[in-house]
Design an enzyme around this catalytic site. Structure first.
Site, PDB file in Angstrom:
ATOM      1  N   CYS A   1       0.842  -1.209   0.000  1.00 29.74           N
ATOM      2  CA  CYS A   1       0.000   0.000   0.000  1.00 29.74           C
ATOM      3  C   CYS A   1       0.875   1.257   0.000  1.00 29.74           C
ATOM      4  O   CYS A   1       1.621   1.482  -0.934  1.00 29.74           O
ATOM      5  CB  CYS A   1      -0.995  -0.046   1.169  1.00 29.74           C
ATOM      6  SG  CYS A   1      -2.357   1.129   0.930  1.00 29.74           S
TER       7      CYS A   1
ATOM      8  N   GLU B   1      -2.432  -9.060   3.110  1.00 28.34           N
ATOM      9  CA  GLU B   1      -2.753  -9.578   4.451  1.00 28.34           C
ATOM     10  C   GLU B   1      -4.246  -9.493   4.753  1.00 28.34           C
ATOM     11  O   GLU B   1      -4.699 -10.000   5.765  1.00 28.34           O
ATOM     12  CB  GLU B   1      -1.933  -8.834   5.512  1.00 28.34           C
ATOM     13  CG  GLU B   1      -2.395  -7.418   5.850  1.00 28.34           C
ATOM     14  CD  GLU B   1      -1.993  -6.338   4.847  1.00 28.34           C
ATOM     15  OE1 GLU B   1      -1.585  -6.685   3.721  1.00 28.34           O
ATOM     16  OE2 GLU B   1      -2.116  -5.147   5.194  1.00 28.34           O
TER      17      GLU B   1
ATOM     18  N   HIS C   1      -3.811  -4.954  -0.229  1.00 28.92           N
ATOM     19  CA  HIS C   1      -3.387  -5.495   1.066  1.00 28.92           C
ATOM     20  C   HIS C   1      -3.444  -7.019   1.012  1.00 28.92           C
ATOM     21  O   HIS C   1      -4.499  -7.597   1.270  1.00 28.92           O
ATOM     22  CB  HIS C   1      -4.301  -4.978   2.178  1.00 28.92           C
ATOM     23  CG  HIS C   1      -4.065  -3.545   2.514  1.00 28.92           C
ATOM     24  ND1 HIS C   1      -3.134  -3.138   3.430  1.00 28.92           N
ATOM     25  CD2 HIS C   1      -4.601  -2.410   2.005  1.00 28.92           C
ATOM     26  CE1 HIS C   1      -3.118  -1.820   3.503  1.00 28.92           C
ATOM     27  NE2 HIS C   1      -4.000  -1.351   2.643  1.00 28.92           N
TER      28      HIS C   1
END
Lengths: 251, 286
Positions: A103, A210, A208
């Site tokens: 990001c 994650e 993202h």
């Protein structure tokens, strides 16, 4: 998500496949910005020994380094510099260790951003970061579908994005890198928007991973694998031929 | 490409999911981690946990819950309810929540929005707004026709006791404290101001529709989506998957939130996405 790949689960001791049995150490650079725990937990889930850290020695010893980031470019850059982690990031890249930007952590790798005019980025990648088109809602806060550019199997892009062309990832951003030769994947949001870039030992994602469910964990697992190769050997990722059979070039 | 998000909402108190969630194969229907993982598996795009027992005494259990969810669930999740200070927000975000949502505390002290946005970024600052139509039976008169002729007040300075139609030009009034307390503030004006202060997303619930199963309040949703530039989540009133697409098509919402239809097995996330897809909307496949 249906069809969660059990291979991503870390019940089996990660690193078991590589002889020395140690999970690759990954430093997630902690400069006091935002939710970093998710990145750490996701990396642990896919077999890394991940640490949120600003400790120079821990970062220097890590097999791979992750630079996360949320919020404004200028605020992130000053926090990063204040923590002295800009130099750590530069050193990790110079060492040839696998390096993942996420990001705003991706955006900081470039020279500058329209979001914070006059603030220098790390300049580890050429180019700049620009606003998303004003014809679409900003931020883009949604899942979007990756369109991978053709890549060589044993390139950084190939090793990180194998099997992920067309997969959905979670985005929260108002700016993105300008398209260039480094662009590894795009999404359609008012036109093609750069979703990932790759160069030598650097991979960076505007999304993202994650927070992108199974495909995101898969990408992080690919990163952990690069770090595992780095472990001890200092292997050059551009010549990781032993993995070539697993790779699927984008169509 | 604009992909509509489907967001199940879980009510929690003291770190446990309450009001029951009825998944056939789940032994502990109150375990937020297991429920979140199940919704992740079903293909939910995000999750919202609403702490309905929110008091300062149980902040720690809510923070512990956020940390437990973050260990196992790798889709974005928001925690709302009882977030009153930057420190409340920080502890939830550090524990692993991606966003926090503020409601009553932000109405009482709007600077809270700016403080959270400045400290952690707008992307993690959701402002939840509970709105009701201004009653047409109110003695002082809150008729929409009258309201439309009096669009001068900004609605934010109005005190509850001096409330009249001119304070609520949109015809939708902000309520706080779980929809019990009228504020005299106009929903649309409040949404605009929240975004100016740094809100990255608006979670808009119709208290008139909440629990009715009659579908979203499209007029209220549209009034807000037309007024702000950030994503809006429509909430309140979903009685079946057929109610979801109108929230986007009529209301202009970017995401749809529902609770009951998912919790009691009436619909899966895939059913919801099929319904959106059939209406010609793009969704991430479940």
């Amino acid at each position: 998500m249906s069809g969660v790949d059990q291979g991503l689960e870390s019940e089996a001791p990660a690193g078991a496949s590589n002889g020395d049995g140690r999970r690759p150490a990954i430093a997630v650079l902690d400069y006091g910005i935002g939710n970093l725990r998710s990145a750490q937990k996701a990396l642990e889930k896919v077999g890394a020994d991940a640490h949120l850290t600003d400790s120079p020695s821990m970062i220097e010893e890590a097999d791979g380094v992750v630079l996360p980031g949320v919020g404004a470019f200028g605020a992130c850059m000053s926090a990063l510099r204040e923590a002295g982690l800009d130099e750590q990031a530069e050193q990790a890249v110079a060492d040839g260790r696998p390096f993942l930007g996420i990001c705003v952590g991706m955006q900081m790798l470039f020279e500058e951003s329209e979001e914070s005019p006059g603030v220098a980025g790390l300049g580890l990648l050429p180019g700049r970061v620009v606003w998303l088109p004003d014809t679409v809602k900003r931020p883009q806060m949604q899942w979007n579908r990756l369109s991978c550019r053709p890549f060589a199997d044993d390139s950084m892009a190939g090793r990180m994005l194998r099997g992920l062309d067309g997969s959905w990832m979670y985005f929260v951003h108002s700016l993105a890198a300008e398209p260039s030769d480094l662009t590894a994947a795009t999404v359609d949001y008012g036109g093609p928007v750069v979703a990932a870039v790759a160069a030598d030992n650097i991979f960076a994602a505007q999304f993202h991973p994650e927070k992108s469910a199974e495909p995101g964990l898969r990408l992080l697992a690919n990163f952990v694998e690069l770090c595992r190769d780095q472990q001890g050997s200092g292997a050059d990722i551009n010549h990781a031929g032993d993995h070539a059979a697993d790779l699927h070039p984008a169509s | 490409m604009r992909a509509i998000r489907v967001i199940p909402c879980l009510d929690v108190a003291e770190g446990r999911v309450v009001k029951g969630v009825n998944f056939v194969d789940l032994r502990d229907a109150g375990d937020p981690v297991k429920l979140a993982a199940e919704y992740d598996r079903q293909g939910a795009d995000e999750l919202v946990f609403l702490d309905i027992g929110a008091s300062h005494e149980n902040r720690d259990t809510t923070v512990a819950m956020a940390a437990a969810v973050a260990e196992e669930v790798f889709i974005p999740f928001t925690i709302g309810g009882g977030v009153r200070t930057v420190d409340d927000a920080r502890s939830l975000l550090r524990a692993g929540a991606d966003k926090v949502s503020v409601n009553s505390a932000a109405v009482a002290r709007p600077e809270l929005i700016a403080e959270i946005a400045r400290e952690f970024g707008s992307q993690c600052c959701v402002v939840a707004i509970d709105g009701r139509r201004v009653s047409t039976e109110r003695p002082e008169g809150g008729l929409r026709d009258e309201a439309d002729t009096a669009r001068t007040g900004n609605g934010l300075d109005g005190q509850a006791e001096s409330r009249d139609a001119s304070d609520i030009p949109s015809g939708f009034e902000v309520y706080t404290h779980g929809g019990r307390t009228p504020t005299g503030i106009d929903v649309v004006e409040w949404a605009r101001r929240a975004v100016d202060l740094g809100a990255g997303e608006i979670l808009l619930t119709s208290m008139d529709r909440d629990g009715t199963g009659d579908g979203f309040d499209h007029e209220m949703t549209r009034a807000v989506t037309d007024a702000v530039s950030v994503p809006v989540i429509a909430s309140g009133g979903v009685g079946g998957v057929g109610d979801l697409a109108p929230g986007v098509v009529k209301g202009g919402a970017d995401a749809v939130l529902a609770a009951t239809i998912f919790h009691f097995g009436q619909a899966t996330i895939a059913d919801a996405k099929d319904a959106l897809s059939s209406a010609g909307l793009t969704v991430r496949p479940a």
